[in-house]
Design an enzyme around this catalytic site. Structure first.
Site, PDB file in Angstrom:
ATOM      1  CG  HIS A 119     -23.507 -69.315 -44.208  1.00  0.00           C
ATOM      2  ND1 HIS A 119     -22.454 -67.743 -44.477  1.00  0.00           N
ATOM      3  CD2 HIS A 119     -24.159 -69.842 -44.266  1.00  0.00           C
ATOM      4  CE1 HIS A 119     -23.035 -68.217 -46.015  1.00  0.00           C
ATOM      5  NE2 HIS A 119     -23.354 -69.274 -45.832  1.00  0.00           N
ATOM      6  CB  CYS A 120     -29.069 -67.641 -43.243  1.00  0.00           C
ATOM      7  SG  CYS A 120     -31.107 -68.530 -44.342  1.00  0.00           S
ATOM      8  N   PRO A 121     -28.011 -70.156 -45.211  1.00  0.00           N
ATOM      9  CG  PRO A 121     -28.801 -72.978 -45.411  1.00  0.00           C
ATOM     10  CD  PRO A 121     -28.526 -71.516 -44.040  1.00  0.00           C
ATOM     11  CG  ASN A 125     -25.104 -62.636 -47.271  1.00  0.00           C
ATOM     12  OD1 ASN A 125     -23.391 -62.823 -46.905  1.00  0.00           O
ATOM     13  ND2 ASN A 125     -25.175 -61.428 -47.294  1.00  0.00           N
TER      14      ASN A 125
END
Length: 276
Positions: A119-121, A125
């Site tokens: 999960h990439c802040p 997404n």
């Protein structure tokens, strides 16, 4: 071409994505206004440099928009499991839903994602099966844009001819000491971070895994799987072109660089391997 939009309700993710958008907008406005347009108007640089900069900026924004709004591979609430593939599905102990193996539950988004990488802040997404190719494009075009910006900033200081239409001392006091140096700092930070991330992603994709029965040798390894204690260092059994074609959903390499398109799963012909 049907492009479905996917949004994650996460205030921290909105803040991180806003920072990325600010850096992109800052460099897309400051560099052309202070470097490209003045030198182009005085005939120091050709128009192609201006067009190429806006092309790189546009592709970078397109990849960012698509990566942050594309469905990463969210599983349906009531998935239909083919009869012959039931052995390749398992029960998630967090959401109590059946999911294909190599899927993972994202605690931030609250659902399972097929072949989830992380999960990439910064894009607010997950990075999964359906948007991993867009995340790679984002890393690549960010490197291109930041490197282009750093080169222009360097040329402004040491290579380009002095501007005759502006006062040199006033220009240096108003712009170079703050705006362009800020552009250099953000460019170095983004280029270093994205280069490291891009290398890590490619290394994981092109490495083989022996983690789950569903996995085939030569297929890409996600970040979550690389952290698993079951990970093994095995050389890929498939050519890198086939592995990358599966990630991007097409064998046409020119399409690997286009963010404004849809991706269709590409089923590659895999050879069987025996293990002792």
């Amino acid at each position: 071409m049907k492009l479905r939009l996917h949004f994650v309700v996460d205030p921290m993710g909105w803040f991180c994505l806003g920072m990325v958008l600010f850096i992109w907008l800052y460099n897309s406005l400051v560099v052309p206004k202070l470097v490209l347009f003045p030198h182009y108007e005085e005939g120091h640089i050709p128009a192609a440099l201006v067009v190429c900069y806006y092309l790189a900026s546009g592709l970078c924004f397109s990849a960012l928009f698509r990566a942050s709004t594309a469905d990463p591979g969210k599983l349906a609430q009531d998935p239909k499991i083919p009869l012959g593939e039931r052995d390749n599905w398992e029960l998630c102990n967090k959401c109590n839903m059946m999911r294909p193996k190599r899927s993972h539950h994202c605690s931030r988004c609250g659902h399972c994602v097929r072949r989830m990488d992380h999960h990439c802040p910064w894009i607010n997404n997950c990075v999964g099966e359906d948007n991993h190719w867009l995340f790679l494009q984002l890393c690549f075009y960010t490197q291109v844009l930041t490197l282009y910006t750093l080169v222009l900033d360097f040329c402004q200081y040491y290579y380009f001819l002095p501007l005759t239409s502006v006062d040199r001392m006033e220009f240096a006091f108003r712009h170079e000491l703050a705006l362009l140096r800020g552009s250099c700092f953000m460019g170095l930070l983004m280029f270093g971070g994205m280069s490291s991330l891009f290398y890590t992603q490619l290394k994981g994709i092109l490495s083989a895994d022996a983690l789950l029965p569903l996995c085939q040798l030569g297929k890409d390894t996600t970040t979550i799987e690389k952290m698993s204690p079951l990970a093994e260092d095995i050389k890929p059994q498939q050519p890198w072109q086939q592995v990358m074609a599966e990630v991007f959903g097409t064998r046409w390499k020119i399409l690997w660089f286009l963010p404004l398109r849809s991706r269709q799963p590409l089923r590659l012909k895999l050879t069987s391997h025996s293990h002792v």
